[in-house]
Design a protein around this motif. Structure first.
Motif, short mmCIF file in Angstrom:
data_model
loop_
_atom_site.label_atom_id
_atom_site.label_comp_id
_atom_site.label_asym_id
_atom_site.label_seq_id
_atom_site.Cartn_x
_atom_site.Cartn_y
_atom_site.Cartn_z
N LEU A 1 9.70 2.01 -0.32
CA LEU A 1 10.14 0.94 -1.22
C LEU A 1 11.44 0.29 -0.76
O LEU A 1 11.69 -0.88 -1.05
N ALA A 2 12.28 1.02 -0.03
CA ALA A 2 13.57 0.48 0.39
C ALA A 2 13.55 -0.05 1.82
O ALA A 2 14.59 -0.50 2.31
N TRP B 1 -0.04 -5.10 4.23
CA TRP B 1 0.73 -5.29 5.45
C TRP B 1 2.04 -4.50 5.38
O TRP B 1 2.43 -3.81 6.33
N PHE B 2 2.72 -4.57 4.23
CA PHE B 2 3.98 -3.85 4.05
C PHE B 2 3.77 -2.35 4.22
O PHE B 2 4.55 -1.67 4.90
N ALA B 3 2.68 -1.83 3.62
CA ALA B 3 2.40 -0.39 3.71
C ALA B 3 2.02 0.03 5.12
O ALA B 3 2.35 1.13 5.57
N SER B 4 1.33 -0.85 5.85
CA SER B 4 0.87 -0.49 7.20
C SER B 4 2.02 -0.35 8.18
O SER B 4 1.86 0.27 9.24
N ASN C 1 10.06 11.60 -5.77
CA ASN C 1 10.58 10.23 -5.71
C ASN C 1 9.54 9.25 -5.18
O ASN C 1 9.87 8.30 -4.45
N LEU C 2 8.28 9.47 -5.51
CA LEU C 2 7.18 8.62 -5.09
C LEU C 2 6.44 8.13 -6.33
O LEU C 2 6.47 8.78 -7.38
N GLU D 1 -0.01 -0.60 -6.21
CA GLU D 1 0.23 -0.80 -7.65
C GLU D 1 1.72 -0.98 -7.92
O GLU D 1 2.14 -1.88 -8.66
N THR D 2 2.54 -0.14 -7.29
CA THR D 2 3.98 -0.25 -7.48
C THR D 2 4.53 -1.51 -6.83
O THR D 2 5.40 -2.19 -7.40
N PHE D 3 4.02 -1.86 -5.65
CA PHE D 3 4.44 -3.07 -4.95
C PHE D 3 4.21 -4.31 -5.83
O PHE D 3 5.09 -5.16 -5.98
#
Length: 362
Positions: free
Chosen positions: A340-341, A326-329, A204-205, A262-264
């Motif tokens: 993602l959620a 920033w979101f990933a960090s 699921n990634l 890439e997905t973001f």
């Protein structure tokens, strides 16, 4: 058709497709050619080449018997058609029976040809013979492959129907009916394609799948394609002696962070756009100072007073890439399936937002 005929036809069709393409459930249940005929096939670890010589032959024969199995089953599911008496069966069924008998007959003829002179006519044996020294035969090359396959430092990946194996000397692709083999010292490898998938069915990634073309300099050795996850690309390069070239339009993401960015970006593209007032001038992104700010946080996931997300009143100050970083960090690296959620605070005002609240600026 009567109900028993329809039921049996659908059930047998599902079984045949699963038996040929073998999903994980069939592997777990042992419904594979390798497991059903394991006593005759032997062990892949003990003798890789002899195992696959027999496996490809057995797989071809078993798959060719599927139409005949359907006809035999229909003799019981549609007994009123008298299919067990071919002379009294409808003409269409007689033609189907002829096809069902012809396929295994041709398969047996081909397998008999392959097995001549201790399998010397098998496509795998003929490929290995191209690498044999003048004073030796293909069996010496097969012995070398058997030895290298038993080592624990080999690279192996892929689904059972398209496995990729790289040893110290050989690059191999194992498919349902064939084994492709090329020697490392005379191959040219090129990444020809990359495909981005939002979610992997196993984890699921997000996942990026690469297609690598393996072309041998030896005449007579057919080129073939191998496919692997981009996360395994680095390990593959370490095992290979030859460099891998990339096509001009191929971008390889080797880390989970690259795949997430890439997905973001792809998810943000479908969000509603934010229109900047004509009096407001976009400044450089305060994260990288290289590009202009291109995103604005606007609560669009729910109503203003509903949910955990909050309205951000900051002006556009970040580019899409820096906002994605920033979101990933702010995520838990041990739980990438929740990225993602999740919700994170705005890097400036700390208002919480989710991916649905990131809007591109226009």
């Amino acid at each position: 058709m009567d109900s028993p005929e329809v039921t049996f036809t659908l059930a047998y069709l599902v079984f045949a497709v699963c038996f040929v393409f073998t999903p994980n459930e069939f592997h777990s249940a042992g419904l594979t050619v390798q497991n059903l005929l394991s006593g005759w096939l032997g062990s892949e670890d003990a003798a890789f080449v002899p195992f696959h010589l027999r496996r490809t032959a057995a797989t071809l024969l078993c798959h060719s018997l599927l139409p005949l199995g359907y006809y035999v089953g229909m003799c019981f599911a549609a007994s009123e058609k008298q299919l067990y008496f071919p002379s009294q069966a409808p003409e269409a069924w007689r033609l189907f029976l002829l096809l069902a008998v012809t396929l295994p007959s041709l398969a047996c003829t081909l397998i008999y040809y392959w097995s001549q002179d201790q399998w010397a006519c098998h496509p795998l044996a003929r490929t290995l013979a191209l690498y044999a020294l003048p004073q030796s035969g293909w069996q010496a090359v097969a012995s070398s492959i058997n030895t290298e396959f038993r080592r624990i430092d080999k690279f192996a990946t892929g689904a059972p129907g398209a496995r990729v194996i790289v040893t110290d000397t050989w690059v191999m692709k194992v498919t349902t009916y064939r084994v492709h083999v090329a020697q490392q010292q005379d191959v040219h490898l090129t990444v020809t394609e990359s495909r981005q998938h939002e979610l992997s069915p196993d984890s699921n990634l997000p996942v990026q799948l690469l297609t690598v073309r393996v072309a041998s300099a030896s005449p007579g050795v057919q080129a073939f394609d191998i496919r692997l996850n981009s996360a395994e690309y680095g390990e593959l390069c370490e095992k290979l002696r030859a460099p891998i070239r990339s096509a001009a339009n191929v971008v390889i993401h080797q880390s989970l962070g690259d795949l997430f960015l890439e997905t973001f970006a792809s998810l943000v593209e479908v969000n509603p756009a934010y229109s900047v007032p004509s009096s407001q001038e976009l400044e450089a992104c305060i994260g990288c100072m290289q590009t202009r700010a291109s995103v604005k946080l606007v609560k669009t996931c729910q109503e203003a007073a509903v949910g955990e997300c909050q309205q951000c009143y900051c002006r556009p100050m970040w580019c899409l890439t820096c906002m994605g970083k920033w979101f990933a960090s702010r995520q838990d690296p041990q739980r990438p399936d929740t990225w993602l959620a999740s919700r994170v605070p705005c890097p400036t005002c700390r208002a919480r937002f989710c991916i649905l609240d990131v809007c591109t600026v226009r």
